[in-house]
Scaffold this motif. Sequence first.
Motif, PDB file in Angstrom:
ATOM      1  N   ALA A   1       0.813  -1.213   0.000  1.00  0.00           N
ATOM      2  CA  ALA A   1       0.000   0.000   0.000  1.00  0.00           C
ATOM      3  C   ALA A   1       0.852   1.271   0.000  1.00  0.00           C
ATOM      4  CB  ALA A   1      -0.931   0.002   1.209  1.00  0.00           C
ATOM      5  N   ARG A   2       2.144   1.125   0.191  1.00  0.00           N
ATOM      6  CA  ARG A   2       3.039   2.284   0.227  1.00  0.00           C
ATOM      7  C   ARG A   2       3.138   2.907  -1.164  1.00  0.00           C
ATOM      8  NH1 ARG A   2       9.079   1.938   2.809  1.00  0.00           N
ATOM      9  NH2 ARG A   2       9.305   4.143   3.258  1.00  0.00           N
ATOM     10  N   THR A   3       2.987   4.221  -1.225  1.00  0.00           N
ATOM     11  CA  THR A   3       2.971   4.916  -2.508  1.00  0.00           C
ATOM     12  C   THR A   3       4.334   5.548  -2.821  1.00  0.00           C
ATOM     13  OG1 THR A   3       2.326   7.036  -1.557  1.00  0.00           O
ATOM     14  CG2 THR A   3       0.527   5.507  -2.139  1.00  0.00           C
ATOM     15  N   ILE A   4       4.476   6.005  -4.054  1.00  0.00           N
ATOM     16  CA  ILE A   4       5.677   6.741  -4.444  1.00  0.00           C
ATOM     17  C   ILE A   4       5.813   7.993  -3.582  1.00  0.00           C
ATOM     18  CG2 ILE A   4       6.790   8.060  -6.307  1.00  0.00           C
ATOM     19  CD1 ILE A   4       5.476   6.019  -8.273  1.00  0.00           C
ATOM     20  N   ASP A   5       4.696   8.673  -3.320  1.00  0.00           N
ATOM     21  CA  ASP A   5       4.733   9.870  -2.465  1.00  0.00           C
ATOM     22  C   ASP A   5       5.190   9.525  -1.055  1.00  0.00           C
ATOM     23  OD1 ASP A   5       3.958  11.544  -4.543  1.00  0.00           O
ATOM     24  OD2 ASP A   5       1.837  11.513  -3.988  1.00  0.00           O
ATOM     25  N   ASP A   6       4.766   8.373  -0.524  1.00  0.00           N
ATOM     26  CA  ASP A   6       5.209   7.938   0.805  1.00  0.00           C
ATOM     27  C   ASP A   6       6.728   7.763   0.819  1.00  0.00           C
ATOM     28  OD1 ASP A   6       2.553   7.790   1.731  1.00  0.00           O
ATOM     29  OD2 ASP A   6       2.402   5.646   1.248  1.00  0.00           O
ATOM     30  N   ILE A   7       7.247   7.117  -0.206  1.00  0.00           N
ATOM     31  CA  ILE A   7       8.694   6.875  -0.295  1.00  0.00           C
ATOM     32  C   ILE A   7       9.424   8.202  -0.467  1.00  0.00           C
ATOM     33  CG2 ILE A   7      10.505   5.836  -1.737  1.00  0.00           C
ATOM     34  CD1 ILE A   7       8.322   3.594  -2.335  1.00  0.00           C
ATOM     35  N   ASN A   8       8.878   9.067  -1.302  1.00  0.00           N
ATOM     36  CA  ASN A   8       9.464  10.380  -1.564  1.00  0.00           C
ATOM     37  C   ASN A   8       9.580  11.214  -0.286  1.00  0.00           C
ATOM     38  OD1 ASN A   8       8.701  13.316  -3.333  1.00  0.00           O
ATOM     39  ND2 ASN A   8      10.430  12.016  -3.850  1.00  0.00           N
ATOM     40  N   ALA A   9       8.629  11.069   0.613  1.00  0.00           N
ATOM     41  CA  ALA A   9       8.599  11.853   1.850  1.00  0.00           C
ATOM     42  C   ALA A   9       9.267  11.152   3.044  1.00  0.00           C
ATOM     43  CB  ALA A   9       7.148  12.186   2.207  1.00  0.00           C
ATOM     44  N   ALA A  10       9.689   9.924   2.871  1.00  0.00           N
ATOM     45  CA  ALA A  10      10.245   9.144   3.985  1.00  0.00           C
ATOM     46  C   ALA A  10      11.481   9.819   4.578  1.00  0.00           C
ATOM     47  CB  ALA A  10      10.590   7.735   3.516  1.00  0.00           C
ATOM     48  N   GLN A  11      11.603   9.747   5.890  1.00  0.00           N
ATOM     49  CA  GLN A  11      12.747  10.314   6.608  1.00  0.00           C
ATOM     50  C   GLN A  11      13.820   9.264   6.876  1.00  0.00           C
ATOM     51  OE1 GLN A  11      12.975  13.738   7.372  1.00  0.00           O
ATOM     52  NE2 GLN A  11      11.309  13.658   5.893  1.00  0.00           N
ATOM     53  N   THR A  12      13.661   8.098   6.300  1.00  0.00           N
ATOM     54  CA  THR A  12      14.625   7.006   6.459  1.00  0.00           C
ATOM     55  C   THR A  12      15.739   7.146   5.427  1.00  0.00           C
ATOM     56  OG1 THR A  12      13.136   5.714   5.066  1.00  0.00           O
ATOM     57  CG2 THR A  12      12.956   5.370   7.452  1.00  0.00           C
ATOM     58  N   GLN A  13      16.755   6.305   5.551  1.00  0.00           N
ATOM     59  CA  GLN A  13      17.869   6.292   4.601  1.00  0.00           C
ATOM     60  C   GLN A  13      17.708   5.076   3.685  1.00  0.00           C
ATOM     61  OE1 GLN A  13      20.159   8.861   4.783  1.00  0.00           O
ATOM     62  NE2 GLN A  13      18.799   9.556   6.403  1.00  0.00           N
ATOM     63  N   PHE A  14      17.927   5.276   2.412  1.00  0.00           N
ATOM     64  CA  PHE A  14      17.829   4.196   1.429  1.00  0.00           C
ATOM     65  C   PHE A  14      19.205   3.978   0.793  1.00  0.00           C
ATOM     66  CE2 PHE A  14      13.569   5.875   1.694  1.00  0.00           C
ATOM     67  CZ  PHE A  14      12.744   4.782   1.537  1.00  0.00           C
ATOM     68  N   TYR A  15      19.572   2.712   0.637  1.00  0.00           N
ATOM     69  CA  TYR A  15      20.780   2.343  -0.083  1.00  0.00           C
ATOM     70  C   TYR A  15      20.388   1.339  -1.152  1.00  0.00           C
ATOM     71  CZ  TYR A  15      23.580   4.677   3.407  1.00  0.00           C
ATOM     72  OH  TYR A  15      24.139   5.634   4.210  1.00  0.00           O
ATOM     73  N   GLY A  16      21.009   1.462  -2.310  1.00  0.00           N
ATOM     74  CA  GLY A  16      20.721   0.558  -3.410  1.00  0.00           C
ATOM     75  C   GLY A  16      21.943  -0.248  -3.789  1.00  0.00           C
ATOM     76  N   TYR A  17      21.689  -1.467  -4.185  1.00  0.00           N
ATOM     77  CA  TYR A  17      22.731  -2.336  -4.723  1.00  0.00           C
ATOM     78  C   TYR A  17      22.541  -2.344  -6.232  1.00  0.00           C
ATOM     79  CZ  TYR A  17      25.727  -6.358  -5.531  1.00  0.00           C
ATOM     80  OH  TYR A  17      26.736  -7.180  -5.966  1.00  0.00           O
ATOM     81  N   PHE A  18      23.595  -1.979  -6.951  1.00  0.00           N
ATOM     82  CA  PHE A  18      23.527  -1.907  -8.406  1.00  0.00           C
ATOM     83  C   PHE A  18      24.325  -3.036  -9.025  1.00  0.00           C
ATOM     84  CE2 PHE A  18      22.350   2.217  -6.975  1.00  0.00           C
ATOM     85  CZ  PHE A  18      21.456   2.687  -7.920  1.00  0.00           C
ATOM     86  N   GLU A  19      23.694  -3.733  -9.938  1.00  0.00           N
ATOM     87  CA  GLU A  19      24.347  -4.754 -10.752  1.00  0.00           C
ATOM     88  C   GLU A  19      24.544  -4.086 -12.105  1.00  0.00           C
ATOM     89  OE1 GLU A  19      25.011  -9.217 -11.130  1.00  0.00           O
ATOM     90  OE2 GLU A  19      24.703  -7.981  -9.376  1.00  0.00           O
ATOM     91  N   GLU A  20      25.805  -3.776 -12.414  1.00  0.00           N
ATOM     92  CA  GLU A  20      26.136  -2.919 -13.548  1.00  0.00           C
ATOM     93  C   GLU A  20      25.427  -1.584 -13.313  1.00  0.00           C
ATOM     94  OE1 GLU A  20      26.089  -4.939 -17.318  1.00  0.00           O
ATOM     95  OE2 GLU A  20      26.900  -6.733 -16.376  1.00  0.00           O
ATOM     96  N   GLN A  21      24.533  -1.159 -14.153  1.00  0.00           N
ATOM     97  CA  GLN A  21      23.847   0.128 -13.926  1.00  0.00           C
ATOM     98  C   GLN A  21      22.420  -0.052 -13.409  1.00  0.00           C
ATOM     99  OE1 GLN A  21      25.389   2.915 -13.936  1.00  0.00           O
ATOM    100  NE2 GLN A  21      27.280   2.220 -14.883  1.00  0.00           N
ATOM    101  N   GLU A  22      22.007  -1.294 -13.196  1.00  0.00           N
ATOM    102  CA  GLU A  22      20.621  -1.567 -12.815  1.00  0.00           C
ATOM    103  C   GLU A  22      20.466  -1.685 -11.301  1.00  0.00           C
ATOM    104  OE1 GLU A  22      17.019  -4.684 -13.878  1.00  0.00           O
ATOM    105  OE2 GLU A  22      18.953  -4.897 -14.877  1.00  0.00           O
ATOM    106  N   LEU A  23      19.462  -0.985 -10.768  1.00  0.00           N
ATOM    107  CA  LEU A  23      19.147  -1.082  -9.346  1.00  0.00           C
ATOM    108  C   LEU A  23      18.544  -2.461  -9.091  1.00  0.00           C
ATOM    109  CD1 LEU A  23      18.987   0.260  -6.562  1.00  0.00           C
ATOM    110  CD2 LEU A  23      16.765   1.213  -7.256  1.00  0.00           C
ATOM    111  N   ALA A  24      19.234  -3.258  -8.285  1.00  0.00           N
ATOM    112  CA  ALA A  24      18.837  -4.649  -8.068  1.00  0.00           C
ATOM    113  C   ALA A  24      18.182  -4.878  -6.712  1.00  0.00           C
ATOM    114  CB  ALA A  24      20.063  -5.560  -8.188  1.00  0.00           C
TER     115      ALA A  24
END
Length: 153
Positions: free
Chosen positions: A40-63
């Motif tokens: 149920a979490r929306t893009i706006d929810d993620i956009n406004a989140a006060q948490t920290q996000f880290y991504g793992y990239f395989e080549e240039q793709e967010l995995a």
Amino acid sequence: MIRRLDNTKHTVATQIYDIFQASYQIEAALIGIAYFPPLARTIDDINAAQTQFYGYFEEQELAAIVEISMQDTVLSIESLTVSPAFFRKGIARKLLCFVMEEYPFSRALVETAAVNAPAIALYKKQGFVAVKKWTPAHGIEKVAMSISSTEHS
């Protein structure tokens, strides 16, 4: 490669949302439920989140993505999701180890569905132990797991 994601950028929040949706749909099927709150979490929810996000990239793709928060010296793993195209490659473990090394903590906490055997196995391999089981209002039994900094090697 692991790098911090700026969830305040709409395009980045959309990428996070897309991986959350794909991964959480599989988790909902694994659990055997129709309504799964993380979906149920929306893009706006993620956009406004006060948490920290880290991504793992395989080549240039967010995995994969790990979302964390820190309160005093307690590290909370808010979400850890891997794109289905990248399942079973050890990426979730790499992200988990990364945040546990990057953020000095006295205790790290995570919650997952009690029937999510793959997630529980991952956390146990890293030294987490179950500290609580309960069923919230949405009806999905959950387990909280924890590790202290002295138990983390």
